[in-house]
Design a protein around this motif. Structure first.
Motif, PDB file in Angstrom:
ATOM      1  N   ARG A   1     -39.152  61.098  55.839  1.00  0.00           N
ATOM      2  CA  ARG A   1     -39.828  60.053  56.400  1.00  0.00           C
ATOM      3  C   ARG A   1     -40.848  59.354  55.632  1.00  0.00           C
ATOM      4  O   ARG A   1     -41.843  59.857  55.172  1.00  0.00           O
ATOM      5  CB  ARG A   1     -40.506  60.257  57.854  1.00  0.00           C
ATOM      6  N   VAL A   2     -40.431  57.989  55.407  1.00  0.00           N
ATOM      7  CA  VAL A   2     -41.261  57.102  54.360  1.00  0.00           C
ATOM      8  C   VAL A   2     -41.789  55.874  55.340  1.00  0.00           C
ATOM      9  O   VAL A   2     -41.186  55.294  55.683  1.00  0.00           O
ATOM     10  CB  VAL A   2     -40.572  56.605  53.167  1.00  0.00           C
ATOM     11  N   VAL A   3     -43.413  55.943  55.410  1.00  0.00           N
ATOM     12  CA  VAL A   3     -44.003  55.002  56.200  1.00  0.00           C
ATOM     13  C   VAL A   3     -44.840  54.116  55.143  1.00  0.00           C
ATOM     14  O   VAL A   3     -45.770  54.795  54.502  1.00  0.00           O
ATOM     15  CB  VAL A   3     -44.885  55.546  57.242  1.00  0.00           C
ATOM     16  N   LEU A   4     -44.541  52.574  54.949  1.00  0.00           N
ATOM     17  CA  LEU A   4     -45.043  51.927  54.315  1.00  0.00           C
ATOM     18  C   LEU A   4     -46.345  51.299  55.010  1.00  0.00           C
ATOM     19  O   LEU A   4     -46.161  50.484  55.773  1.00  0.00           O
ATOM     20  CB  LEU A   4     -44.133  50.883  53.511  1.00  0.00           C
TER      21      LEU A   4
ATOM     22  N   MET B   1     -40.825  45.820  50.932  1.00  0.00           N
ATOM     23  CA  MET B   1     -39.632  46.644  51.287  1.00  0.00           C
ATOM     24  C   MET B   1     -38.409  46.416  50.816  1.00  0.00           C
ATOM     25  O   MET B   1     -37.228  46.940  50.890  1.00  0.00           O
ATOM     26  CB  MET B   1     -39.531  46.005  52.786  1.00  0.00           C
ATOM     27  N   PHE B   2     -38.401  45.677  49.630  1.00  0.00           N
ATOM     28  CA  PHE B   2     -37.369  45.749  48.618  1.00  0.00           C
ATOM     29  C   PHE B   2     -37.545  46.058  47.306  1.00  0.00           C
ATOM     30  O   PHE B   2     -37.014  45.878  46.382  1.00  0.00           O
ATOM     31  CB  PHE B   2     -36.958  44.045  48.481  1.00  0.00           C
TER      32      PHE B   2
ATOM     33  N   LEU C   1     -39.636  52.210  67.119  1.00  0.00           N
ATOM     34  CA  LEU C   1     -38.269  52.347  67.167  1.00  0.00           C
ATOM     35  C   LEU C   1     -37.916  53.095  66.034  1.00  0.00           C
ATOM     36  O   LEU C   1     -36.892  53.970  66.113  1.00  0.00           O
ATOM     37  CB  LEU C   1     -37.214  50.930  67.484  1.00  0.00           C
ATOM     38  N   SER C   2     -38.401  52.696  64.936  1.00  0.00           N
ATOM     39  CA  SER C   2     -37.780  53.340  63.766  1.00  0.00           C
ATOM     40  C   SER C   2     -38.399  54.834  63.642  1.00  0.00           C
ATOM     41  O   SER C   2     -37.746  55.693  63.432  1.00  0.00           O
ATOM     42  CB  SER C   2     -38.479  52.841  62.256  1.00  0.00           C
ATOM     43  N   ALA C   3     -39.771  55.024  64.256  1.00  0.00           N
ATOM     44  CA  ALA C   3     -40.008  56.529  64.311  1.00  0.00           C
ATOM     45  C   ALA C   3     -39.499  57.226  65.391  1.00  0.00           C
ATOM     46  O   ALA C   3     -39.111  58.592  65.151  1.00  0.00           O
ATOM     47  CB  ALA C   3     -41.634  56.424  64.810  1.00  0.00           C
ATOM     48  N   ARG C   4     -38.896  56.452  66.458  1.00  0.00           N
ATOM     49  CA  ARG C   4     -37.776  57.609  67.127  1.00  0.00           C
ATOM     50  C   ARG C   4     -36.554  57.735  66.645  1.00  0.00           C
ATOM     51  O   ARG C   4     -36.253  58.969  66.807  1.00  0.00           O
ATOM     52  CB  ARG C   4     -37.476  56.566  68.557  1.00  0.00           C
ATOM     53  N   VAL C   5     -36.117  56.743  65.689  1.00  0.00           N
ATOM     54  CA  VAL C   5     -34.969  57.153  64.857  1.00  0.00           C
ATOM     55  C   VAL C   5     -35.215  58.446  64.031  1.00  0.00           C
ATOM     56  O   VAL C   5     -34.446  59.469  64.088  1.00  0.00           O
ATOM     57  CB  VAL C   5     -34.485  56.277  63.969  1.00  0.00           C
TER      58      VAL C   5
ATOM     59  N   TYR D   1     -39.808  52.892  56.748  1.00  0.00           N
ATOM     60  CA  TYR D   1     -40.081  51.624  57.681  1.00  0.00           C
ATOM     61  C   TYR D   1     -41.624  51.422  57.352  1.00  0.00           C
ATOM     62  O   TYR D   1     -42.323  52.153  56.980  1.00  0.00           O
ATOM     63  CB  TYR D   1     -40.077  51.922  59.133  1.00  0.00           C
ATOM     64  N   GLY D   2     -41.832  50.036  57.860  1.00  0.00           N
ATOM     65  CA  GLY D   2     -43.264  49.810  57.510  1.00  0.00           C
ATOM     66  C   GLY D   2     -44.004  49.856  59.004  1.00  0.00           C
ATOM     67  O   GLY D   2     -43.328  49.815  60.191  1.00  0.00           O
TER      68      GLY D   2
END
Length: 277
Positions: free
Chosen positions: A247-250, A260-261, A233-237, A222-223
């Protein structure tokens, strides 16, 4: 005479409630237009849009025939692994050719799905309908020679809800979630704080709950500047799934930024494929 002000207040209150009720009814009736933004335009033949790809037809359990594209892995580095790409709620597969090419170049065979109502496909999108479309994609990949234990489910945004449900019915080798949410109502509540989203929403797309009960190896991408799906929300997942591999944080990336693509997303998919392959 003393009662008139009270009556006026009651009449005004009744009018306000009526207007609010009508507004909520309208929102409830139009909610799917706030969820799905398909580009319904017919797409070119696969080989024209993406050299080396070919057209595939997905046949759903409710009788639809949906167009999809299959891009084989680069022959020199074929890992024997496949990726089922479940896209987000906008555009169509023509806008995701770059990511498919990145995956193919890394030895992954790619099935690019378009849901009903997208990319010239018949039908209208709903949660139930997208589930049937994803089931049809699994069958198509099997027909192409890619068993589930050699397949990665890749879900993008709304597609994370699609694959979270899909893995309950068909267990893949691994899952990659790009910009996931905990459930769609959490995204809706963030953007429409004045609406009772949890009461009105018909298409729920839970992500965290089904994956918290799963042991399928999983990567979350996620960004940290996402304006569509809040990054928290992505972090909670990522925090809530027991089988997280990576976990990849952009950094600095918004929901639809080119990164993202791009190659960094493809590299994360490749790493998981090699981990589980």
């Amino acid at each position: 005479m003393a009662r008139r002000p009270g009556r006026r207040i009651l009449v005004a209150l009744a009018v306000v409630l009526l207007v609010a009720g009508l507004a909520l009814t309208a929102v409830c009736g139009l909610q799917r237009q706030l969820i799905y933004f398909p580009d319904a335009t017919d797409v070119a033949p696969a080989a024209e849009a993406l050299p080396g790809a070919r057209d595939v037809t997905l046949r759903t359990s409710d009788g639809l025939e949906l167009g999809a594209w299959y891009l084989p892995a680069d022959a020199a580095g074929d890992t024997g692994m496949a990726v089922l790409m479940a896209p987000g709620n906008g555009g169509n597969r023509a806008g995701r050719t770059g990511l498919a090419r990145h995956l193919s170049d890394r030895g992954l065979n790619v099935l690019m799905v378009d849901y009903r109502g997208y990319g010239g496909n018949p039908g209208s999108p709903t949660e139930k309908g997208l589930a049937a479309d994803a089931d049809a994609a699994v069958r198509a990949l099997t027909d192409l020679g890619h068993p589930l234990d050699r397949t990665i489910f890749f879900g993008e945004s709304l597609g994370t809800g699609v694959v979270a449900g899909l893995q309950q019915r068909h267990r893949p080798a691994g899952i990659v979630l790009r910009s996931p949410f905990t459930e769609l109502a959490d995204v809706g509540s963030h953007h429409y704080r004045w609406l009772p989203v949890r009461t009105l929403l018909r298409d729920r797309f839970p992500v965290l709950d089904p994956l918290a009960a799963s042991n399928v190896p999983l990567t979350v991408i996620y960004g940290d500047r996402d304006s569509v799906v809040p990054s928290e929300l992505s972090a909670r997942v990522a925090d809530g799934v027991p089988s997280l591999v990576e976990r990849v944080v952009l950094r600095g990336a918004d929901h639809n930024d080119a990164v993202m693509f791009g190659s960094r997303v493809a590299e994360a998919v490749e790493r998981l494929a090699r981990e589980v392959g």
